[in-house]
Design a protein around this motif. Structure first.
Motif, mmCIF file in Angstrom:
data_model
loop_
_atom_site.group_PDB
_atom_site.id
_atom_site.type_symbol
_atom_site.label_atom_id
_atom_site.label_comp_id
_atom_site.label_asym_id
_atom_site.label_seq_id
_atom_site.Cartn_x
_atom_site.Cartn_y
_atom_site.Cartn_z
ATOM 1 N N GLU A 99 93.265 3.039 67.139
ATOM 2 C CA GLU A 99 94.950 3.196 65.536
ATOM 3 C C GLU A 99 94.806 4.189 65.660
ATOM 4 N N THR A 100 95.536 5.804 66.943
ATOM 5 C CA THR A 100 95.392 6.866 66.186
ATOM 6 C C THR A 100 96.421 6.854 67.567
ATOM 7 N N ILE A 101 96.710 5.992 68.868
ATOM 8 C CA ILE A 101 97.961 5.566 69.276
ATOM 9 C C ILE A 101 99.095 4.574 68.569
ATOM 10 N N ASP A 102 98.046 3.461 68.311
ATOM 11 C CA ASP A 102 99.687 3.567 67.054
ATOM 12 C C ASP A 102 100.278 3.902 66.231
ATOM 13 N N LYS A 103 99.511 5.293 65.684
ATOM 14 C CA LYS A 103 100.498 5.520 64.058
ATOM 15 C C LYS A 103 100.889 6.787 64.923
ATOM 16 N N SER A 104 100.731 7.092 66.550
ATOM 17 C CA SER A 104 101.376 7.877 67.156
ATOM 18 C C SER A 104 102.735 7.270 67.605
ATOM 19 N N ILE A 105 102.751 6.463 68.529
ATOM 20 C CA ILE A 105 103.480 5.396 68.993
ATOM 21 C C ILE A 105 104.564 5.009 67.531
ATOM 22 N N ASP A 106 103.921 4.575 66.511
ATOM 23 C CA ASP A 106 104.668 4.916 64.813
ATOM 24 C C ASP A 106 106.320 5.470 64.867
ATOM 25 N N LEU A 107 105.409 6.901 65.452
ATOM 26 C CA LEU A 107 105.925 8.338 64.875
ATOM 27 C C LEU A 107 107.700 8.421 65.507
ATOM 28 N N LEU A 108 106.675 8.231 67.184
ATOM 29 C CA LEU A 108 107.745 8.584 68.347
ATOM 30 C C LEU A 108 109.033 7.241 68.040
ATOM 31 N N MET A 109 108.289 6.503 67.345
ATOM 32 C CA MET A 109 109.711 4.454 67.397
ATOM 33 C C MET A 109 111.140 5.812 66.180
ATOM 34 N N LYS A 110 109.961 5.804 65.046
ATOM 35 C CA LYS A 110 110.638 6.173 63.826
ATOM 36 C C LYS A 110 111.949 7.539 64.381
ATOM 37 N N GLU A 111 111.038 8.526 65.148
ATOM 38 C CA GLU A 111 112.131 9.448 65.387
ATOM 39 C C GLU A 111 113.602 9.288 66.033
ATOM 40 N N PHE A 112 113.451 8.379 67.585
ATOM 41 C CA PHE A 112 114.193 7.437 68.473
ATOM 42 C C PHE A 112 115.571 6.726 67.484
ATOM 43 N N ARG A 113 114.643 5.283 66.863
ATOM 44 C CA ARG A 113 115.533 4.733 65.650
ATOM 45 C C ARG A 113 116.231 5.354 64.410
ATOM 46 N N SER A 114 115.669 6.850 64.099
ATOM 47 C CA SER A 114 116.548 7.487 62.981
ATOM 48 C C SER A 114 118.003 8.235 64.154
ATOM 49 N N ARG A 115 118.147 8.261 65.145
ATOM 50 C CA ARG A 115 118.814 8.403 65.613
ATOM 51 C C ARG A 115 119.712 7.148 66.337
ATOM 52 N N GLY A 116 119.685 5.775 66.148
ATOM 53 C CA GLY A 116 119.605 4.863 66.623
ATOM 54 C C GLY A 116 119.865 4.226 67.848
#
Length: 138
Positions: free
Chosen positions: A114-131
């Motif tokens: 569950e923590t890995i899923d939250k970490s992945i979502d956090l990193l994906m959000k950072e990359f997606r915010s930059r297109g």
């Protein structure tokens, strides 16, 4: 011959200690909230990691970032996240592993799925915010 091997061994140990000291000095010089970040963004680049093992990619060269998760090799049930940078020219990076430290912003010894899923979502959000396109596998 034996003396040269001993001298070589001490030289290699000295080099390893120098690199470790350099990495620790970089980490200690950072503010506490920055010590456990995996990604550092500038205007046109992303730095992944800290110290000598840090990799740099230009944002305009990244086609997508692939994420995956799985159990760590030789661990007692701990999970790890994996990230791979795919560039526009077709080259890909090695899998970059991370754990729950990304999410909790402090040292984590055992990470659940569950923590890995939250970490992945956090990193994906950072990359997606930059297109940058992100995909999650498995």
């Amino acid at each position: 011959m034996g003396n040269y091997m001993i001298i070589l061994m001490f030289v290699l140990i000295a080099i390893a200690v120098t690199f470790a000291t350099y990495n620790l000095s970089i980490i200690r010089a950072m503010p506490p909230e920055e010590r456990y970040k995996l990604l550092y963004f500038t205007d046109d680049q992303v730095f992944i990691g800290i110290g000598l093992v840090r990799r740099t990619y230009k944002l305009k060269d990244i086609r997508e970032v692939r994420f995956s998760k799985g159990k760590k090799f030789r661990s007692m049930g701990s999970w790890a996240g994996r990230m791979k940078i795919c560039k526009i020219n077709g080259k890909t990076s090695r899998w970059i592993e991370f754990d729950g430290t990304v999410y909790y912003k402090k040292m984590v010894y055992i990470t659940n799925e569950e923590t890995i899923d939250k970490s992945i979502d956090l990193l994906m959000k950072e990359f997606r915010s930059r297109g940058i396109q992100c995909n999650k596998y498995r």
